[in-house]
Design an enzyme around this catalytic site. Sequence first.
Site, short mmCIF file in Angstrom:
data_model
loop_
_atom_site.label_atom_id
_atom_site.label_comp_id
_atom_site.label_asym_id
_atom_site.label_seq_id
_atom_site.Cartn_x
_atom_site.Cartn_y
_atom_site.Cartn_z
N ASP A 178 -6.03 -7.96 6.00
CA ASP A 178 -7.41 -7.85 6.48
C ASP A 178 -8.34 -7.64 5.29
O ASP A 178 -7.92 -7.72 4.14
CB ASP A 178 -7.56 -6.72 7.51
CG ASP A 178 -7.23 -5.34 6.92
OD1 ASP A 178 -6.90 -5.26 5.72
OD2 ASP A 178 -7.33 -4.35 7.67
N TYR A 223 0.61 -6.35 12.97
CA TYR A 223 -0.48 -5.60 12.33
C TYR A 223 -1.47 -5.08 13.38
O TYR A 223 -1.84 -5.80 14.31
CB TYR A 223 -1.21 -6.48 11.32
CG TYR A 223 -2.14 -5.71 10.43
CD1 TYR A 223 -1.67 -4.65 9.67
CD2 TYR A 223 -3.48 -6.03 10.35
CE1 TYR A 223 -2.52 -3.93 8.84
CE2 TYR A 223 -4.34 -5.32 9.53
CZ TYR A 223 -3.85 -4.26 8.79
OH TYR A 223 -4.70 -3.54 7.98
N HIS A 251 -6.56 -11.92 13.53
CA HIS A 251 -5.11 -11.99 13.48
C HIS A 251 -4.56 -12.13 14.88
O HIS A 251 -5.28 -12.13 15.87
CB HIS A 251 -4.54 -10.73 12.82
CG HIS A 251 -5.15 -10.43 11.50
ND1 HIS A 251 -5.15 -11.33 10.46
CD2 HIS A 251 -5.81 -9.33 11.05
CE1 HIS A 251 -5.77 -10.79 9.43
NE2 HIS A 251 -6.20 -9.59 9.77
N ARG A 259 -4.66 -3.72 13.09
CA ARG A 259 -6.13 -3.79 12.98
C ARG A 259 -6.54 -5.25 13.17
O ARG A 259 -6.46 -6.05 12.24
CB ARG A 259 -6.59 -3.26 11.62
CG ARG A 259 -6.40 -1.77 11.47
CD ARG A 259 -7.02 -1.23 10.20
NE ARG A 259 -6.80 0.20 10.08
CZ ARG A 259 -5.78 0.78 9.48
NH1 ARG A 259 -4.86 0.01 8.89
NH2 ARG A 259 -5.65 2.09 9.42
N GLU A 307 0.80 -1.24 0.00
CA GLU A 307 0.00 0.00 0.00
C GLU A 307 0.83 1.28 0.00
O GLU A 307 0.52 2.22 -0.72
CB GLU A 307 -0.93 0.06 1.23
CG GLU A 307 -2.04 -0.95 1.20
CD GLU A 307 -1.70 -2.19 1.98
OE1 GLU A 307 -2.62 -2.85 2.41
OE2 GLU A 307 -0.50 -2.49 2.16
N GLU A 361 -9.80 -4.94 4.10
CA GLU A 361 -9.44 -3.81 3.25
C GLU A 361 -8.23 -4.14 2.38
O GLU A 361 -8.18 -3.79 1.21
CB GLU A 361 -9.14 -2.57 4.11
CG GLU A 361 -10.36 -1.94 4.74
CD GLU A 361 -11.33 -1.37 3.71
OE1 GLU A 361 -10.89 -0.67 2.79
OE2 GLU A 361 -12.54 -1.64 3.82
N ASP A 411 -2.22 -5.36 3.05
CA ASP A 411 -2.47 -5.67 4.47
C ASP A 411 -3.31 -6.93 4.65
O ASP A 411 -4.17 -7.25 3.81
CB ASP A 411 -3.18 -4.50 5.15
CG ASP A 411 -2.23 -3.33 5.42
OD1 ASP A 411 -1.01 -3.53 5.36
OD2 ASP A 411 -2.72 -2.22 5.67
#
Length: 862
Positions: A82, A296, A343, A298, A7, A84, A80
């Site tokens: 997740d 990570y 996670h 989130r 990203e 998103e 990432d």
Amino acid sequence: MPVVVVESPAKAKKINSYLGKDYTVLASYGHVRDLPPKDGSVLPDEDFSMKWEVASDSKKHIKAIVDALKDDPELILATDPDREGEAISWHLTEALTARKAIKKDTPVSRVVFNAITKAAVTDAMKNPRQVDAPLVEAYLARRALDYLVGFNLSPVLWRKLPGAKSAGRVQSVCLRLIVEREMEIEAFRAREYWTVKALLQSARGQTFEARLTTLAGKKLDKFDLANATQAEMAVQAVNSRDLVIKSVEAKPATRNPSPPFMTSTLQQEASRKFGMGAKQTMSVAQRLYEAGLITYMRTDGIDMAPEAVTGARDAIKAKFGDKYLPDQPRVYKNKAKNAQEAHECIRPTDMAVSTEDAKIADADQRKLYDLIYKRTMASQMAAARLERTVVDISSADEQVVLRANGQVMVFDGFIAIYEEGKDDSVVDDDDKRLPQLAEGEAAKKEKVDPEQHFTQPPPRYTEATLVKRMEELGIGRPSTYASIVTTIQDRGYVEKEKNRLIPQDKGRLVTAFLTNYFRKYVGYDFTADLENQLDEVSAGDADYKAVLGQFWRDFSAAIAETADLRITEVLEKINEVLEPHLFPPTEDGSDPRLCPNCGNGRLSMRTARSGGAFIGCSNYPECRYTRPFGPPDPEAEASAIPPDGKLLGHDEGDEIRIFKGRFGPYAQRGQVTEDNKKPPRQGIPPEWTPEEVSLEEAVKLLELPREIGPHPEDGVTVWANIGRYGPYLKHAESTSHRGGTNANLESIDEVWTVGMNRAVQLLAEKVASRGNRGKAAVPIRELGEHPEAGGPVNIFDGKYGPYVKWEKINATIPDTVDPAELTMAQAVDLIDERAAKSGKKVAKKKAPAKKKPAAKKKTAKK
């Protein structure tokens, strides 16, 4: 070289250093596509098809990836781990396929890693997979739902509730929580109660405190001592009796550590301990993650990888010794609501790296890393051991009994490194240490006092407690908490004051409207159930279009039902809903909605174009009575400025009044004449309270502008006045003259006291300052040469704060970063990000050209 896409440029640089020259690592700069912000981007009648658009800033990033794939067609998506991140990978695949950069035979794989470390990245490269379709479908469902609610509900608000901005699927539910808590506080009526506390002395002369728990042989409830008289009688009952220690009971107790952080608990603790908002916390955590320092950030998970548990136990043993290490590792059960965000917990990537070892330059990053490090360490440490003691002190007839509580820390355990904060802490008598006491010993009274108390309303939400409540209700997910809390503040629905969230007029009105006409869609259970359905989609157990279809069928019908609503009908309905808040019962039993100005008009809520609200009279314009939105305030109304102005008195036969006008409060001499000619007026400075302006002050204002005299150099008049931007001097023929020179004065008082010498000096300084506008700014700090492209990198202090400058690129330094501590690496990241946004390219410095060997001179043949 395979092309790896992540990203952010910072993340790309870090991963490139791990993978080496055999890979090309590029950044997508977040999402490359989105739904255009216009109606028709989601089509429910066409099986919920969605029209995506590549953002203009993203086109160049996609082109860079397309160009890289020409040299090596293998694509590795490393966004990432997740929902998103999965969506970004899907968007990239779709966009690159449309550009024909991905063909049928192009190898495309997806890799995920929970931490940006060499081991995690290289291990992920050995375990590629395909893009997770259920996760993408869960993303599509959420995006479509948010779009359909926003683009269908917001126009209803605009048409039916003037001044309202917009509504969101989850944000409106979050706003409702804040508004309802405020209404609880307003409806709260404090109740008085008393307690009796005694300072006693033990047989060995040590003092301790005890609280009266039994009176006249009856155990006291909270409100049994309801007033001062009853409390004083209780004091006399204690003072009239001798006391002895009736019982001493000591019990061992343990306190276990909290689990390691997940997203919500990290946001809560950062708010409690540092005052960080959810958005700031996640921004700081993002930088720590990209630097490879934490996993990570989130996540709904609280479990730790086995190697992390081992690392933590080794660090605990080395730092604190064996007694702080439990016999077995602590295992925390994962509370994730759905697999896609289950996670690992948020923890340091290397438990051997303490805060001091990490050498983090940024202060906020250092604080947050220290919090994460200590919480993770504490989660694997031994429990704290306590001894809690309860002592009852009684009279011989047992008509009076007092109780003393205390505790002793026998072994601190995990508290040696970390203790969790509290949201709304109260004084805990159990934390007090008691002296040595034995049954049958006398307790001498030193002092017995009554204490008055009042029940307290529920506290307003902080960002921490709001996130905690949303989590309890099942509203939102880790990736949404920060944006939800930020959005309702950005829209002006809520303001943060002393870290507490206070609903504004706009927020109250939107909530009243939605709870009345769309109650189902701002319902806590409904929103939580919808979140659960989306979790089922992400797990592959539900079809996302079926979820969308069921929602849209009912929601569109609810929208249609509001088509014929009139604004007056909506406002009257909101008046009814908010009546207990806006028009509480009066003490004399009179009609609380009767206008106090004209005596026969009816008060009701009105909305202004600005989106604010106020209370006005139904007899407008004949009666111009208004008061602020909210319950009536008798004291404020007594000093308030009425619609026809507040009469201060007379000066030279003229009425002097204070009015509240469209552009602010002002003083006026006399009245408007029959030919509608306005009398002399002068605005009241913002530093003054309009309701407190005296007749003398108003007259002084109305004498402005004040003529100081002719300028000694050119004879042109110099004036002192108060303008829109404060007190100032004007050097011109008249104050209405658009030319001349203006200079600011330091205070309001100077308008009436400044003399010609001071005025000439200030005007001269103003003229001189104009001559410096073209001069080059001086850097406040020089960082040195750009390591990749060359050229000086400096820090300047600009109009909008400090910034980094390299060639023609200016990059703002975030508020969270101290310019004095900014490193060259951080500066280069800021420059790269700014260059990407503006479409500029940071060209790498070319290696100096090799000099050609000098040509040998030909020698003439003899």
